[in-house]
Design a protein around this motif. Sequence first.
Motif, PDB file in Angstrom:
ATOM      1  N   ALA B  90       0.816  -1.214   0.000  1.00 29.78           N
ATOM      2  CA  ALA B  90       0.000   0.000   0.000  1.00 29.78           C
ATOM      3  C   ALA B  90       0.851   1.267   0.000  1.00 29.78           C
ATOM      4  O   ALA B  90       0.364   2.339  -0.352  1.00 29.78           O
ATOM      5  N   MET B  91       2.121   1.148   0.372  1.00 31.18           N
ATOM      6  CA  MET B  91       2.957   2.348   0.510  1.00 31.18           C
ATOM      7  C   MET B  91       3.416   2.916  -0.828  1.00 31.18           C
ATOM      8  O   MET B  91       3.790   4.081  -0.916  1.00 31.18           O
ATOM      9  N   GLY B  92       3.392   2.096  -1.866  1.00 30.09           N
ATOM     10  CA  GLY B  92       3.985   2.530  -3.122  1.00 30.09           C
ATOM     11  C   GLY B  92       3.004   3.025  -4.159  1.00 30.09           C
ATOM     12  O   GLY B  92       3.396   3.391  -5.261  1.00 30.09           O
ATOM     13  N   THR B  93       1.709   2.993  -3.826  1.00 27.21           N
ATOM     14  CA  THR B  93       0.695   3.410  -4.791  1.00 27.21           C
ATOM     15  C   THR B  93      -0.375   4.234  -4.082  1.00 27.21           C
ATOM     16  O   THR B  93      -0.454   4.241  -2.864  1.00 27.21           O
ATOM     17  N   CYS B  94      -1.218   4.916  -4.866  1.00 27.62           N
ATOM     18  CA  CYS B  94      -2.333   5.671  -4.295  1.00 27.62           C
ATOM     19  C   CYS B  94      -3.626   4.901  -4.548  1.00 27.62           C
ATOM     20  O   CYS B  94      -4.066   4.803  -5.691  1.00 27.62           O
ATOM     21  N   PRO B  95      -4.253   4.366  -3.496  1.00 27.85           N
ATOM     22  CA  PRO B  95      -5.405   3.493  -3.683  1.00 27.85           C
ATOM     23  C   PRO B  95      -6.622   4.161  -4.335  1.00 27.85           C
ATOM     24  O   PRO B  95      -7.316   3.517  -5.113  1.00 27.85           O
TER      25      PRO B  95
END
Lengths: 293, 257
Positions: B90-95
């Motif tokens: 979850a840290m590397g993308t914008c949900p």
Amino acid sequence: MEQLIIGVLEQGFIYAIMALGVYITYKILDFPDLSVDSTFPLGAAVTALMLSNEMNPFLALLASTAAGALAGIGTGLIHVKCKVRDLLSGIIMMTALYTLNLRLAGGSANVPLFNNQSVFDNDFINGLFPEALSSYKTVIIIFIIMMIAKVLLDFYMKTKSGYLLRAVGDNPTIVTSLAKDSGFVKIVGLAISNGLVALAGSVMCQQQRFFEISMGTGTIVIGLASVIIGTNVFKGNLLKATTAVVIGSVLYKACVAIAIEVGLPASDLKFITAVLFLIILIISMDRKKKVKS
Amino acid sequence: MIELQHIDKYYNIGTVNEVCLFKDFNLTIHDGDFISVIGSNGSGKTSMLNLICGSLEAEAGKIILNGEDITHQKEYVRQRKIGRVYQNPAMGTCPSMTILENMSLADNKGKAYGLQFGTNKKRIDDYREMLSQLGLGLEDMMGSKVGSLSGGQRQAMALLMTTMTPIEFLILDEHTAALDPKTAELIMELTGKVVKEKNLTTIMVTHNLRYAVEYGKRLIMMHQGNAIVDKAGKEKEELDVDALLNQFNQISIETGN
């Protein structure tokens, strides 16, 4: 009845401008910004000062927006640079602005503007609208101002800067990974948000033709209620979030108007506001649970 | 080249729980290195990455990047040259943003984020091509929100997004730890491929000894804030999982784990 509907639309559209601002902080930035309770009257105070000095009412709209943006930058700086918690940063700014608003209004809690020009009543506008439309004049002008704000915001959200703003509320880590200062992006978001809120305050002041220091009390509740109604009723991708917020604001004002219409005294307004907000929160949370289970 | 010089790092300073993690820790990472870092929990692996990236500050010592002292440089400034993939996908993308929007966002790293349109339409075909190389079918769902993807898909995107713009250093912080074995394998293959293609200087922290042995040109085993094993080149090639496991067990006995 027609009077009632026009009244609801006028109020709904004015508060929609404010709700768009609250949408940025609450939904996009995930920043509970309570300072809007004072940036709304800040816009009104700047407007009162300018109108009572016979300045251009359209210029007052722009100046109010700028003043609100500055206040937002202030809240952002308190939060980002002084490392104060988001909720407290807003409260500090809200309290400080109260004094500033009073000063701007010349030290008085009330400034009547009945004999001054406004965006609804000046030579240019009066010449533009035929007699037959005069009762719709105010709502049309409010709608146009609201739409300009909404379209500009929609456009901004599609720019690179707008992408970054959406990213920072979603996942601040990624903004850092993109070699951008997430604190700066938050400050930009707060500036836009409070600019919109103050613009709404300016329109409100010009529509009711007076400034009153307590006119901002409960703004955040109305804003949050509008955002939550809008985004919950129109879930999915059918409507743009900003459109949903505008409709949410009108719906909310309609609810309040109905409550008054069925016989509750106008002095109960804040209580109705609070209870309605609570009901909306309960309903929307209920839905979330259903989705989870 | 990244140099960590005489690093001291303490936790809980001024309390009874004060812990010294690094005491005069030194490490030089040469250009073109692909370092696998292993070690038990609390051995200082992630702290080392955080020191390099700037999310932690050392009490003493210097961090030099390509000859420039970046010890006190802000985290976001360092990220211009560094790309980092986290353990949590979850840290590397914008949900809440779509795949296309995420790609556009990452593609603009190093440039100004101004009032131009966020997505450059001319680049969409390039994005589709990059996504199709992941082999996950993401190229056909560019309008979907990233939040609806699985952890493996998100991590593959995070890896792609981190490496699509020119960076010099790639930091992988247990980036396969949260994935199922099959997906982890896929992500590791992609990692090996991209590191080779772009010739990235890479530091990979992992708990998977096999990956540590199979990938990378240099292997470091951390223990209580020290690099107790540091093997490169031929020595590294001769290492196998059993030997490492033995070493691991010895450490564990010493510390009473």
